[in-house]
Design a protein around this motif. Structure first.
Motif: not given
Length: 296
Positions: A244-259
């Motif tokens: 519940k405290s994480r910023r990203y839904k999954n690895m794709w969301d993480c990759a997109y937002r990091f990019y």
């Protein structure tokens, strides 16, 4: 009947050789490569305001603020885990190679696997090994990224205890998807480059130099092929253990937002450190592996 006993004996001998070789490789890889792995992870996860200007700055600040042993922060579990992971990884690879290729893993003169065979070997080895590898990677990352003044975990074992207490065994598989992707793709290049290079260089170089050269190139092949995925994996595993405290839904969301924040260049943070580290780590690692599996 006698033939069957000989075949079983030979099969067990190969099993033990793979396990011992992998064990030797695991020990060596941690001792040689862990300090630069810590630098790599710390560079990967910093976003926005950068605490470190680069690999050397990170290395120097870590030693200055945490002492030389700070370079081995969180290494207790990886040291134990690397031995276990490496023995399982090379056991799986050795058995898969005998099934798919049907060649003698210990004989450099045996025909190198084809590209398709290497793809099957790498993907199967990486996928299976992930379920052993992921928990250790998670514990290592959690320990590497925490700062002394805000530390949550006393050591790797305390980290394991607290995660499993509050989130169960499932909590140890945070970042599983990105770890599967990294290992399955990376092992295709890792073992493929090693096998092809060893086969090519064997007639021209002494065995030890052949193994070390092939190992160095294998390490570079692994990290170059999957480094952006490894960045995503590190970020995902550095997130809080509570979903519940994480910023990203999954690895794709993480990759997109990091990019969106860091651009393509961000996916290669710490690559130089990682590439430099991979050369001696895998040169020594594969030499130890070949030595270990041939002592029986």
């Amino acid at each position: 009947m006698l033939r069957g006993k000989k075949e079983n004996s030979s099969h067990l001998h190969h099993l033990f050789c793979d396990i011992i070789g992998g064990t030797f490789r695991g020990w060596t890889s941690v001792v040689v490569g862990y300090p630069l792995d810590l630098v790599k992870v710390r560079l990967q996860i910093q976003q926005g305001h950068s605490l470190y200007k680069g690999s050397i700055d990170c290395f120097v600040k870590t030693v200055k603020n945490e002492g030389f042993l700070g370079l081995y922060k969180g290494s207790a579990v990886p040291f134990i885990g690397s031995v276990f992971q490496s023995s399982i990884c090379f056991l799986v690879y050795g058995q898969a190679k005998r099934i798919i290729v049907g060649s003698n893993l210990s004989d450099p003169k045996s025909a190198a696997p084809t590209a398709m065979q290497m793809a099957l070997l790498g993907i199967s080895t990486g996928f299976i090994n992930t379920f052993v590898n992921c928990p250790f990677e998670l514990l290592k990352t959690k320990m590497q990224v925490q700062k002394k003044e805000t530390a949550i975990y006393r050591n790797s074992f305390d980290c394991f205890y607290k995660i499993t207490k509050h989130h169960g065994i499932k909590g140890l598989y945070q970042g599983l998807g990105s770890t599967i992707s990294r290992n399955s793709i990376g092992d295709v290049f890792y073992f493929g480059v090693y096998e092809k290079t060893k086969f090519f260089l064997y007639p021209y170089l002494p065995n030890a130099l052949c193994y070390m050269t092939a190992g160095s190139l294998a390490g570079l092949g692994f990290w170059t092929s999957i480094y952006p995925i490894d960045v995503v994996k590190s970020i995902m595993q550095a997130e809080p253990s509570d979903p519940k405290s994480r910023r990203y839904k999954n690895m794709w969301d993480c990759a997109y937002r990091f990019y969106s924040k860091e651009g393509l260049r961000g996916f290669w943070k710490g690559y130089l450190t990682c590439a430099i580290r991979s050369i001696p780590t895998n040169a020594c690692g594969f030499l130890a592996y070949e030595f270990g599996r041939n002592i029986l």
